[in-house]
Design an enzyme around this catalytic site. Structure first.
Site, PDB file in Angstrom:
ATOM      1  N   GLU A  85      12.173   7.354  -1.729  1.00  7.52           N
ATOM      2  CA  GLU A  85      11.057   7.119  -2.797  1.00  7.52           C
ATOM      3  C   GLU A  85      10.195   8.130  -2.987  1.00  7.52           C
ATOM      4  O   GLU A  85       9.243   8.026  -2.206  1.00  7.52           O
ATOM      5  CB  GLU A  85      10.847   5.666  -2.954  1.00  7.52           C
ATOM      6  CG  GLU A  85      10.653   5.249  -3.573  1.00  7.52           C
ATOM      7  CD  GLU A  85       9.552   3.400  -3.621  1.00  7.52           C
ATOM      8  OE1 GLU A  85      10.270   2.995  -3.427  1.00  7.52           O
ATOM      9  OE2 GLU A  85       8.757   3.161  -4.264  1.00  7.52           O
ATOM     10  N   LYS A 279       6.094  -4.970   0.627  1.00  6.06           N
ATOM     11  CA  LYS A 279       6.637  -3.789   0.272  1.00  6.06           C
ATOM     12  C   LYS A 279       6.633  -2.098  -0.062  1.00  6.06           C
ATOM     13  O   LYS A 279       6.662  -1.379   0.723  1.00  6.06           O
ATOM     14  CB  LYS A 279       7.580  -3.847  -1.296  1.00  6.06           C
ATOM     15  CG  LYS A 279       9.498  -3.184  -1.045  1.00  6.06           C
ATOM     16  CD  LYS A 279       9.193  -1.705  -2.003  1.00  6.06           C
ATOM     17  CE  LYS A 279       9.769  -1.019  -1.970  1.00  6.06           C
ATOM     18  NZ  LYS A 279       9.502  -0.278  -2.588  1.00  6.06           N
ATOM     19  N   ASP A 295      15.012   1.507  13.859  1.00  2.00           N
ATOM     20  CA  ASP A 295      15.651   0.832  13.605  1.00  2.00           C
ATOM     21  C   ASP A 295      14.104   0.191  12.719  1.00  2.00           C
ATOM     22  O   ASP A 295      13.380  -0.876  12.892  1.00  2.00           O
ATOM     23  CB  ASP A 295      15.905  -0.444  14.285  1.00  2.00           C
ATOM     24  CG  ASP A 295      16.790  -1.096  13.862  1.00  2.00           C
ATOM     25  OD1 ASP A 295      15.992  -1.006  12.723  1.00  2.00           O
ATOM     26  OD2 ASP A 295      17.747  -2.076  14.462  1.00  2.00           O
ATOM     27  N   HIS A 392       3.961   8.000 -10.783  1.00  3.30           N
ATOM     28  CA  HIS A 392       5.488   7.947 -10.775  1.00  3.30           C
ATOM     29  C   HIS A 392       5.958   8.604 -11.657  1.00  3.30           C
ATOM     30  O   HIS A 392       6.859   9.475 -12.018  1.00  3.30           O
ATOM     31  CB  HIS A 392       6.044   6.549 -11.491  1.00  3.30           C
ATOM     32  CG  HIS A 392       6.019   6.020 -10.087  1.00  3.30           C
ATOM     33  ND1 HIS A 392       6.808   4.476  -9.517  1.00  3.30           N
ATOM     34  CD2 HIS A 392       5.595   6.359  -8.773  1.00  3.30           C
ATOM     35  CE1 HIS A 392       6.176   4.675  -8.820  1.00  3.30           C
ATOM     36  NE2 HIS A 392       5.713   4.796  -7.614  1.00  3.30           N
TER      37      HIS A 392
END
Ligand code: MEV
Length: 437
Positions: A85, A279, A295, A392
């Site tokens: 991302e 998130k 993990d 972005h």
């Protein structure tokens, strides 16, 4: 071609598997070539790498970047992050630098107890089970000694064993809860081996596995818990409110601080915002876990369970303003390893740990949490000032230009043209077509 059920796919060679899959695609030559192209060149490394999983026909590349200047307890780390991302590494780096110049992140609490459970049903009189519990416990712990030997030598081992009555949730249900310390390893195999040994121990203790009609008990399953509620790290960072001026994007510092504070409160009270807030934390956390061969699914599962620990899903990080000092903090359940498993097998995971100075599992917990909090702080700062699209858009434009194979000149012209404008694939393509030299 329509997909058909294939038997014995796993028995095919790597090449045969790749061909089988490629011929189902419209452009099978291109698919096969690209699948091959992304394989590791060195045949020995390639074999090791492909054998980490099953039915492998290629490897899936992810950008590997560095967030420099993550300061944890006075130590500077340049932290590897594997993430696709755009903006995440840049945002974490920007935020890390701000906090590095203000003392960095401090670990306030750390605990590394891991949990595992044997679930079983007890059909007989509960008094009988409770009456035998102390003897059963000693029996199970004695058996575990041989399994835990090597872990004890490494400074860890079994910390405790409890019987828990779950009959209020499901009829006849009990569970054994095992507490372990796996030191610098993630320890999943060790914990599951201990638990399966305990399940077997129950059979020995209660005399085998009779027919259902005579059964006193039944083992349902034995598995570690990914809700690592006793394996947590808490970190904080503070600065004077006036220092926020340098990152408030021209907003007056009172308004900026107030909006930051509100953003954290909203995440605390509104699950819809909390999920996105968390998130943003996990963007940083997962990227470091990926890069170090840990993990990240465990961390995700644990984080979201922990975020709901009081019955409502909440933001994991917080912000406090006291005496004109702003403090941000984060508590994360985080089970990581710096030895064993993928950390040893994946060549880049090994290099990542080397770049971090071969940290202990506890040190890595602090680093991961710091990157999570840095990422979160960067996101909130953007959200309450410019919005996230500004940052972005620049990276989005760069990705589109890559997809369209733009030349250096075209890139420069396009970047100037789209400065401050909305970027879309169609708009960039249109601009490039109209500007062909
Ligand atoms: C995007 O990957 C993450 C953010 O949505 C996090 C947040 O909203 O706090 C920017």
């Amino acid at each position: 071609m329509k997909n058909m059920i294939i038997k014995g796919f796993s028995k095919l060679s790597e090449e045969e598997k790749r061909n089988f899959i490629s011929i189902q695609c419209k452009n099978s030559v291109r698919t096969s070539a690209q699948l091959k192209h992304f394989l590791v060149d060195d045949p020995v490394e390639r074999k090791h790498f492909l054998e980490l999983s099953e039915n492998t026909i290629s490897s899936f590349h992810t950008p590997y970047g560095i967030a420099p200047n993550i300061v944890v307890d006075g130590k500077i780390y340049h932290v590897p992050m594997a993430i696709e991302e755009s903006s995440v590494v840049a945002a974490a780096s920007h935020s890390a630098r701000f906090w590095a110049e203000r003392g960095g992140f401090r670990v306030k609490q750390i605990s590394t107890i891991k949990l595992g459970h044997v679930y079983f049903r007890w059909f007989s009189d509960p008094v009988e089970l409770l009456g035998q519990w102390e003897i059963l416990k000693r029996f199970l712990l004695e058996r575990l000694k041989k399994v835990a030997d090597s872990m004890v030598l490494r400074g860890g081992g079994i910390l405790g064993l409890e019987l828990q009555d779950r009959t209020d949730t499901i009829q006849y249900l009990y569970k054994l809860e095992l507490e372990v310390d796996t030191v610098n390893s993630m320890g999943a195999n060790f914990i599951n081996t201990c638990l399966e040994d305990m399940a077997e121990g129950l059979d020995f203790f209660f005399g085998g596995d009779p027919h259902m009609e005579e059964k006193k008990y039944q083992v349902v399953m034995a598995i570690l818990s990914n809700y690592t509620s006793k394996c947590t790290v808490s970190i904080e960072a503070s600065c004077k409110v006036e220092e926020l001026k340098s990152i408030s994007e021209g907003m007056d510092v009172e308004t900026f601080t107030d909006k930051m504070d509100l953003a954290y409160k909203i995440a605390h009270t509104d699950p819809y915002r909390a999920a996105t807030h968390n998130k943003g934390i996990m963007n940083g956390v997962d990227a470091v876990l990926m890069a170090t061969g840990n993990d990240y699914r465990v961390a995700e599962a644990a984080a979201h369970a922990f975020a709901s620990r009081d019955g409502q899903y909440r933001g994991l990080s917080w912000c406090m303003i006291n005496d004109l000092v702003l403090t941000i903090g984060l508590t994360l359940p985080l089970a990581v390893g710096t030895v064993g498993g993928i950390t040893n097998l994946h060549p880049l995971a090994r290099r990542s740990l080397e770049i971090l100075g071969n940290p202990t599992a506890k040190e890595l917990m602090g680093i991961v949490a710091a990157v999570g909090l840095a990422s979160n702080f960067a996101a909130i700062r953007s959200l309450v000032t410019t919005g996230i699209q500004k940052g972005h858009m620049r990276l989005h434009l760069s990705n589109i230009l890559n997809m369209l194979n733009a030349t250096t000149d075209q890139r420069m012209e396009t970047e100037v043209h789209f400065n401050g404008k909305k970027v879309s694939y169609a708009a960039v393509k249109h601009f490039l077509n109209g500007n062909q030299h």
